[in-house]
Design a protein around this motif. Structure first.
Motif, PDB file in Angstrom:
ATOM      1  N   GLU A   6      77.161  21.426  89.390  1.00 45.26           N
ATOM      2  CA  GLU A   6      77.123  22.773  89.966  1.00 45.26           C
ATOM      3  C   GLU A   6      75.730  23.384  89.822  1.00 45.26           C
ATOM      4  O   GLU A   6      75.187  23.944  90.778  1.00 45.26           O
ATOM      5  CB  GLU A   6      78.162  23.677  89.307  1.00 45.26           C
ATOM      6  N   LEU A  70      81.703  27.149  96.461  1.00 38.31           N
ATOM      7  CA  LEU A  70      81.516  25.834  95.878  1.00 38.31           C
ATOM      8  C   LEU A  70      82.839  25.435  95.244  1.00 38.31           C
ATOM      9  O   LEU A  70      83.436  26.225  94.519  1.00 38.31           O
ATOM     10  CB  LEU A  70      80.409  25.951  94.835  1.00 38.31           C
ATOM     11  N   VAL A  79      81.776  17.225  95.749  1.00 39.99           N
ATOM     12  CA  VAL A  79      81.676  18.671  95.616  1.00 39.99           C
ATOM     13  C   VAL A  79      81.433  19.225  97.009  1.00 39.99           C
ATOM     14  O   VAL A  79      80.568  18.730  97.736  1.00 39.99           O
ATOM     15  CB  VAL A  79      80.525  19.083  94.670  1.00 39.99           C
TER      16      VAL A  79
END
Length: 130
Positions: A6, A70, A79
């Motif tokens: 992330e 996200l 992702v």
């Protein structure tokens, strides 16, 4: 989703439109990264091909990419980022964008090995990818 993935993706989108972009490539993309060529079709392979592709994008106009969401896609081992795309032309005018999804897959070293672009929910037709 691992915090490192992330953080890397968020940083990648922060530096995309800056002079840091080229220097950041080795920190986010695998040497043999597989990347979509949204300008000409097909796929690009390797960091240098992606750098050259981005240079072409910035020569044609200033691409704008705003991260709006996200989420992990455990089923695909990826992702998924929801992004708003636009282009500012050389006169500095305009933000005409669409929403798409950027799908990232990572290697064991934590670097991006593949990126795909797909239409997002509620997006206009067509695609333009970073």
């Amino acid at each position: 989703m691992p915090a490192a993935q992330e953080a890397l993706l968020r940083r990648m989108y922060e530096v995309f439109a800056t002079d840091e972009r080229d220097a950041f490539v080795p920190h986010c993309l695998a040497p043999d990264v597989d990347w979509p060529n949204m300008l000409d079709g097909g796929r690009l392979h390797g960091r240098e091909a992606v750098r050259a592709y981005w240079a072409r994008q910035f020569a044609a106009g200033h691409p704008l990419v705003r991260l709006e969401g996200l989420r992990p896609d455990e089923l695909a081992g990826a992702v998924v980022l929801t992004v708003r795309l636009g282009v500012r032309d050389t006169s500095g005018e305009g933000w005409a964008g669409e929403t798409v999804e950027h799908v990232y897959r990572f290697g064991e070293d934590g670097l991006v090995v593949r990126m795909d672009v797909r239409e997002g929910s509620g997006s206009e037709s067509g695609s333009y990818g970073g």
